[in-house]
Scaffold this motif. Structure first.
Motif, PDB file in Angstrom:
ATOM      1  N   LYS A 192      52.102  10.221  16.171  1.00 15.42           N
ATOM      2  CA  LYS A 192      51.985  10.725  17.540  1.00 15.42           C
ATOM      3  C   LYS A 192      53.222  10.365  18.350  1.00 15.42           C
ATOM      4  O   LYS A 192      53.733   9.251  18.248  1.00 15.42           O
ATOM      5  CB  LYS A 192      50.766  10.085  18.218  1.00 15.42           C
ATOM      6  CG  LYS A 192      49.450  10.582  17.680  1.00 15.42           C
ATOM      7  CD  LYS A 192      48.488  10.910  18.832  1.00 15.42           C
ATOM      8  CE  LYS A 192      47.295  11.684  18.331  1.00 15.42           C
ATOM      9  NZ  LYS A 192      46.505  10.915  17.323  1.00 15.42           N
ATOM     10  N   VAL A 193      53.685  11.320  19.169  1.00 19.30           N
ATOM     11  CA  VAL A 193      54.806  11.043  20.069  1.00 19.30           C
ATOM     12  C   VAL A 193      54.312  10.175  21.220  1.00 19.30           C
ATOM     13  O   VAL A 193      53.288  10.479  21.844  1.00 19.30           O
ATOM     14  CB  VAL A 193      55.414  12.362  20.598  1.00 19.30           C
ATOM     15  CG1 VAL A 193      56.418  12.081  21.706  1.00 19.30           C
ATOM     16  CG2 VAL A 193      56.086  13.118  19.458  1.00 19.30           C
ATOM     17  N   VAL A 232      55.702  14.757  12.042  1.00 22.74           N
ATOM     18  CA  VAL A 232      55.627  14.598  13.492  1.00 22.74           C
ATOM     19  C   VAL A 232      55.809  15.992  14.077  1.00 22.74           C
ATOM     20  O   VAL A 232      56.845  16.623  13.864  1.00 22.74           O
ATOM     21  CB  VAL A 232      56.731  13.653  14.009  1.00 22.74           C
ATOM     22  CG1 VAL A 232      56.565  13.426  15.515  1.00 22.74           C
ATOM     23  CG2 VAL A 232      56.699  12.338  13.259  1.00 22.74           C
ATOM     24  N   PRO A 244      58.537  17.292  17.922  1.00 23.90           N
ATOM     25  CA  PRO A 244      59.150  16.080  18.464  1.00 23.90           C
ATOM     26  C   PRO A 244      60.317  16.368  19.407  1.00 23.90           C
ATOM     27  O   PRO A 244      60.599  15.578  20.304  1.00 23.90           O
ATOM     28  CB  PRO A 244      59.643  15.357  17.210  1.00 23.90           C
ATOM     29  CG  PRO A 244      59.896  16.452  16.220  1.00 23.90           C
ATOM     30  CD  PRO A 244      58.922  17.556  16.527  1.00 23.90           C
ATOM     31  N   ASN A 256      56.700   1.303  15.529  1.00 26.22           N
ATOM     32  CA  ASN A 256      57.234   2.481  16.203  1.00 26.22           C
ATOM     33  C   ASN A 256      58.561   2.923  15.604  1.00 26.22           C
ATOM     34  O   ASN A 256      59.360   2.100  15.153  1.00 26.22           O
ATOM     35  CB  ASN A 256      57.455   2.193  17.690  1.00 26.22           C
ATOM     36  CG  ASN A 256      56.178   1.768  18.367  1.00 26.22           C
ATOM     37  OD1 ASN A 256      55.150   2.441  18.254  1.00 26.22           O
ATOM     38  ND2 ASN A 256      56.224   0.621  19.037  1.00 26.22           N
ATOM     39  N   TRP A 270      57.901   7.399  18.540  1.00 31.92           N
ATOM     40  CA  TRP A 270      56.649   7.861  17.943  1.00 31.92           C
ATOM     41  C   TRP A 270      56.049   6.800  17.030  1.00 31.92           C
ATOM     42  O   TRP A 270      56.724   5.879  16.590  1.00 31.92           O
ATOM     43  CB  TRP A 270      56.842   9.190  17.210  1.00 31.92           C
ATOM     44  CG  TRP A 270      58.009   9.248  16.244  1.00 31.92           C
ATOM     45  CD1 TRP A 270      59.308   9.505  16.555  1.00 31.92           C
ATOM     46  CD2 TRP A 270      57.977   9.056  14.820  1.00 31.92           C
ATOM     47  NE1 TRP A 270      60.102   9.481  15.423  1.00 31.92           N
ATOM     48  CE2 TRP A 270      59.307   9.220  14.339  1.00 31.92           C
ATOM     49  CE3 TRP A 270      56.964   8.785  13.903  1.00 31.92           C
ATOM     50  CZ2 TRP A 270      59.647   9.099  12.985  1.00 31.92           C
ATOM     51  CZ3 TRP A 270      57.295   8.665  12.547  1.00 31.92           C
ATOM     52  CH2 TRP A 270      58.625   8.824  12.120  1.00 31.92           C
TER      53      TRP A 270
END
Ligand SMILES: [Cu+2]
Lengths: 195, 660
Positions: free
Chosen positions: B425-426, B388, B391, B405, B419
């Protein structure tokens, strides 16, 4: 010209009456429900034909504040008598089928009504006794206050609300009374207009 | 010289700018209109979840309702608690026994609920003692501590008490590596690399919860930080984060932050079980306490055990594997499917997510980059699902909502970031107040999270509450995570320093056979008194046993005479009540232990040594009824050689010879 015998339907109903009496030996007859703010789940005292059931220990614990005597099955001779009476009633109902006389049913109905009145009077007497016969050394004394539960229905006793109502057995007995009444009414043609 | 000065000024200016821009918005900005409604539980209504929050340095476990944040109960686990007599009465003193003797305090960091098929089942909560390594089991039928087991060869029991998906094992990894108990610990500290070892303990949990150390794995000397069990496809594996793989023994803040990557250690515990069956374990002498509270005698016993079975990770090559993880990993969390293992390098600027399938392939194809102290090190890329990117700063812990999530806390940037586990993806971020550590989603580390609320446990609360001196309230915050955006709905203060927490639906616990009172008939306490008629006082030399009962609103007996200086008096008090919520208390003037708090049908014992001649009142400390204040009695203490006979009574006055 009219027969003194009873119809087949009435005999079948008598069989049911016998079953109702027999059944009420095993279920609670009467219940007194107690409610108070600190007992949101409620407390219940159940009267069986042969014993006291429900939250007896807790109720006994509470009773000592106001000086009511504690409840114990062995202190009531009624619990020895009642099972016999109910058993007899069941037996008589069966016998009536064989005796096969409408008069027999009538006499039994009146006997039964008499028994109910007597039982109610006895229940009232005990309630009165327990409610009034208070320990003079009780911790809580409210002038003029008695703790006699109602015979039937609702009554407020200090912070407790008490409902006195029939339990399963009580309703079985009521059913027996209704059936007996129905048989008598039917056999004597009481609903038919006189000519 | 001048250049340096300019540089310093520049740095300070930049630093301040960063601080100002990072300053979280105030609560007015963060809380939207319907937040109060979402956290509101009307008087008389029950909360939806129980939240079991570690008490940190208080050594206790606190129980809160969600979403109201109301505190229901504080359960003493590793610390004595005078409120409940825990650790003071004779029945619970053995609970806090260790190989070091009676240790009345500890540092409870993490809680973990028992699971069945990977789902929380509402039977027990486990808690770890960080300081003097122990694991406790708290029974949710009574909300009391039922068992504590000490961990040998360990120091700083931090990656604990995480469990496998059917509660087969509770594990414990040592934070401080130390010389093993059966080796000589009197060695120079700077021989760390040679003499210090890290032990992982696998504590077997029985059907009724009873704990037993099945085996330990001896590992290289590093710091084990946190852990989580595999689940689903990764059931049979355990993952531990390791830092200080530099094996430094001084100034760790510098010396243990040298490497770009430390490790997550993957442990194949099913393989370990096979090795034990094959006789590869070594029984090694040590000493540790196992304390069990018996529910029918209401009494704990402590047993000292003297050996433990050890497997050597260096010898048995296919139990342990190291996965490189940037940088100084802290949290180590496994997603509900069991496929993704999230490492949180607390000094890293990204979050690495590993794939269990890829790890298995890498092991099968021997994609190793070498060995670390005899343990194969898997190639980073070979096990990596992805990272990630950007973040936040200082990732610590991750929980899951069961909808794909992940939610990670960031200590340095004080926020929770949501994320997507697959795409990495954030999706969303919210500020926390301040410096968030652990977080909890009910069921969030199980196979079946109840993804409705997220609770953040913060380290700092400056300006959030009325100040209370230098030490401020500890704090948690509840977020509604049912929508796309996280929404702050409540702040609430907590006890101790909250670390990890667990939560479960209230009904799951309430309907799991919760106890209302102890049945007097089942009370097998050796000093039980089942009715007032059985009450008595018995002298045996200098020992006096008082068999006392209590019921609303008196003790029996309530007058005791004939106690003498030098006596040791044991009050064994049985609460005769058989009704819910009618405990009684017991306290004596000058008693140096504590009070007793006795549940209906329970027996508790207070040991008392009179310190002077005279009259000592005792009374009920828990308001039990309208006549609670009348619930009292007297003890008469006479000089050592006195001839006052031992008498006791209730309701009758003995003739008073000097008052004719
Ligand atoms: Cu009391």
């Amino acid at each position: 010209m009219k027969t003194q015998k009873i119809t087949l339907l009435s005999k079948a109903l008598l069989l049911m009456v016998a079953a109702l009496f027999a059944g009420s030996l095993f279920v609670p007859m009467w219940r007194i429900e107690l409610e108070a703010p600190q007992y949101p789940e409620g407390l219940v005292l159940q009267l069986f034909a042969n014993k006291i059931g429900g939250d007896v220990d807790i109720i006994n614990g509470l009773n000592h504040y106001i000086g009511m005597s504690t409840l114990h099955t062995e202190n009531f001779p009624e619990f020895k008598v009642l099972p016999v009476v109910f058993g007899l009633f069941a037996l008589v109902s069966l016998l009536l089928i064989f005796i096969n006389k409408r008069k027999g049913v009538k006499i039994f109905l009146f006997t039964y009504i008499g028994f109910i009145l007597l039982a109610a009077a006895d229940f009232y007497r005990w309630n009165y006794e327990y409610g009034h016969n208070l320990d003079p050394n009780a911790a809580i004394k409210v002038p003029g206050m008695a703790y006699q539960p109602p015979l039937l229905g609702y009554k407020q006793l200090l912070n407790f609300g008490a409902y006195s109502i029939p339990d399963t057995g009580g309703w079985l007995m009521t059913g027996a009374a209704v059936l007996l009444l129905f048989i008598v009414v039917k056999e004597y043609n009481l609903l038919k207009k006189k000519q | 010289m001048k250049n340096k000065f300019v540089k310093a000024i520049f740095t300070i200016a930049m630093g301040s700018a960063l601080l100002i821009s990072c300053k979280p918005k105030n609560s007015g900005d963060a809380v939207s209109g319907d937040a109060a409604q979402k956290a509101y539980v009307a008087p008389g209504k029950y909360d939806e979840f129980y939240n079991f929050v570690s008490g940190g340095f208080s050594g206790q476990l606190s129980v809160y309702g969600l979403p109201s944040g109301r505190l229901f109960r504080v359960i003493p686990v590793f610390s004595v608690d005078p409120e409940k007599g825990y650790g003071y009465n004779e029945e619970t003193k053995p609970m806090l026994n260790t190989s070091h003797g009676f240790v009345p305090w500890d540092d409870l960091h993490h809680t973990e609920m028992s699971q069945t098929n990977g789902e929380v089942d509402g039977r027990w909560v486990f808690g770890n003692a960080n300081n003097t390594p122990r694991i406790a089991r708290i029974d949710l039928k009574t909300f009391t501590t039922k068992e504590i087991i000490e961990l040998p060869n360990s120091a700083g029991n931090h990656s604990s008490p995480f469990i496998t998906e059917n509660t087969e094992y509770v594990v414990a990894g040592t934070r401080f590596s130390v010389p093993a108990d059966n080796s000589n610990g009197d060695v120079p500290i700077n021989t760390y690399k040679k003499n210090f070892k890290g032990h992982l303990s696998f504590v077997k949990v029985g059907k009724e919860g009873q704990m037993d150390i099945a085996f330990q794995i001896q590992c290289p000397g590093v710091n084990f930080d946190l852990s989580h069990a595999g689940k689903g496809k990764s059931h049979g594996w355990f993952f531990f984060s390791c830092y200080n793989t530099e094996q430094a023994n001084t100034l760790l803040e510098v010396n243990a932050s040298q490497k770009d990557k430390d490790f997550i250690m993957a442990v194949n515990w099913k393989k370990a079980e096979e090795y034990i069956k094959a006789g590869k374990g070594k029984l090694t002498p040590t000493k540790y306490a196992h304390n069990v509270y018996n529910e029918s005698t209401h009494t704990a016993t402590s047993e000292i055990k003297t050996q433990v079975l050890i497997l050597d990770s260096k010898e048995l090559k296919d139990i342990c594997y190291m996965i490189p993880c940037p940088k100084s990993p802290h949290g180590c969390d496994v997603d509900p499917t069991g496929e993704y293992i999230v490492g949180s390098g607390k000094l890293a600027a990204l979050i690495p997510v590993f794939s269990f399938d890829k790890l298995q392939n890498a092991i099968k194809n021997k994609q190793f980059e070498g060995e670390y102290d005899g343990i194969p090190v898997v190639k980073y890329e070979a096990a990596l699902h992805g990272e990630v990117q950007k973040p936040g700063l200082g990732p610590l812990h991750t929980e899951f909502d069961g909808k794909g999530n992940a939610y990670t806390t960031f200590f340095v940037s004080s926020e929770v970031v949501k994320w997507d586990i697959k795409s990495l993806k954030v999706l969303d971020r919210v500020p926390t107040y301040y410096s968030v550590g652990h977080l909890c989603i009910p069921g969030g580390d199980s196979k079946k999270p109840f993804g409705k609320y997220l609770i953040a446990y913060n380290k700092i609360t400056k300006d959030r509450y009325l100040p209370t001196g230098p030490e401020l309230a500890q704090s948690a915050q509840i977020f509604d995570i049912s929508g796309d955006k996280m929404q702050l709905i409540l702040d609430f203060p907590t006890i101790g320093e909250p670390h990890y927490a667990q939560a479960a639906p209230a009904d799951l616990i309430r309907n799991n056979g919760q106890l209302k009172f102890y049945k007097l008939d089942d009370n097998k306490h050796p000093f039980v008194t089942k009715g007032e008629k059985e009450t008595k006082v018995v002298r045996n030399g200098k020992r006096v046993d008082v068999y006392m009962t209590c019921i609303r609103s008196h003790f029996s007996p309530d007058n005791i005479e004939g106690i003498k200086m030098g006596d040791e008096v044991y009050f064994h008090i049985t609460n005769l009540e058989q009704d819910w919520d009618v405990p009684h208390g017991f306290a004596i003037k000058g008693a140096s232990t504590a009070e007793l708090l006795i549940m209906p049908g329970e027996t508790s014992t207070l040991k008392w040594s009179p310190d002077r001649v005279g009259m000592f009142p005792f009374y009920c400390t828990d308001f039990c009824s309208a006549l609670h204040q009348e619930m009292q009695g007297y003890l008469r203490v006479s000089p050592a050689g006195s001839n006052v006979p031992l008498t006791y009574s209730l309701g009758t006055n003995l003739p008073a010879p000097d008052q004719k």
